[in-house]
Design a protein around this motif. Sequence first.
Motif, PDB file in Angstrom:
ATOM      1  N   HIS A  82     -12.756 -30.029  23.068  1.00  0.00           N
ATOM      2  CA  HIS A  82     -12.401 -28.701  23.568  1.00  0.00           C
ATOM      3  C   HIS A  82     -11.911 -27.821  22.425  1.00  0.00           C
ATOM      4  O   HIS A  82     -11.445 -28.324  21.405  1.00  0.00           O
ATOM      5  CB  HIS A  82     -11.234 -28.809  24.569  1.00  0.00           C
ATOM      6  N   HIS A 138      -8.570 -32.165  31.721  1.00  0.00           N
ATOM      7  CA  HIS A 138      -9.255 -31.316  30.745  1.00  0.00           C
ATOM      8  C   HIS A 138     -10.696 -30.999  31.138  1.00  0.00           C
ATOM      9  O   HIS A 138     -11.283 -30.069  30.606  1.00  0.00           O
ATOM     10  CB  HIS A 138      -9.192 -31.935  29.338  1.00  0.00           C
ATOM     11  N   HIS A 194     -17.051 -29.842  26.106  1.00  0.00           N
ATOM     12  CA  HIS A 194     -16.616 -29.630  27.490  1.00  0.00           C
ATOM     13  C   HIS A 194     -17.774 -29.155  28.381  1.00  0.00           C
ATOM     14  O   HIS A 194     -18.056 -29.736  29.418  1.00  0.00           O
ATOM     15  CB  HIS A 194     -15.473 -28.601  27.478  1.00  0.00           C
ATOM     16  N   CYS A 206     -16.489 -23.540  26.488  1.00  0.00           N
ATOM     17  CA  CYS A 206     -15.740 -24.489  25.636  1.00  0.00           C
ATOM     18  C   CYS A 206     -16.668 -25.612  25.152  1.00  0.00           C
ATOM     19  O   CYS A 206     -17.425 -26.132  25.961  1.00  0.00           O
ATOM     20  CB  CYS A 206     -14.589 -25.062  26.446  1.00  0.00           C
TER      21      CYS A 206
END
Length: 220
Positions: A82, A138, A194, A206
Amino acid sequence: MKWIFAFCFVIFAILLITGCGADGGGVPEIVGSAAHTVVQPLASVFQSPPTGGFTEPVDTGIPAAWYPPADREKGWKAIVLHHSATHNGSADKFDDYHRNGKHWMGVGYDFVIGNGNGSGDGRVEVTFRWREQIAGAHVGGTPGNWANEDAIGICLVGDFTRTSPTARQMDSLVKLVRFLQSRYGIPKSRIYGHSDTPGYKGHTVCPGRYFPMYRFKRML
Ligand SMILES: [Zn+2]
């Protein structure tokens, strides 16, 4: 006269013999003793532990904090990268934001790599998620929440829709990911950005188009 020559010859011969004998016998002893005085101290240096009570094992260059606690270590299967989408930041700063802004239990990543703004350039911070070997926060919305459960989340501070990671961030990332790959047998094909995480259906950009994923994987 003859006996004088004979006498001189005998004396000369005696000097020659004893002289050579002294040299011949002395050289090996000197070499031998020199070899002992040189070799033994060196050998003892290698065989003895260094002074100062230093008892650590051979330095692997891996910080101790990167090793998970043995009694709860999980079998991680993938790595997701990320960016923070911010100019600056640190594990503490993201912890505050995720805890108070998103009402999560704390920072969602396992590791945060600073860019010199808010934490050291290339500094790797280890969060409570890694220390406690618990699921991350995340990558939302993957089937069975697999990415949060089974993938290690690493965040690099920076907005890589505008800038690239620093050289020190990349160096630290390579070192960290190599360590995690070898510990968990994670191939390059299971290292994702990501937005490319399998099963992710959201619209994040991301880790940003300036994150050099191709070059990064070649560095591993
Ligand atoms: Zn992300």
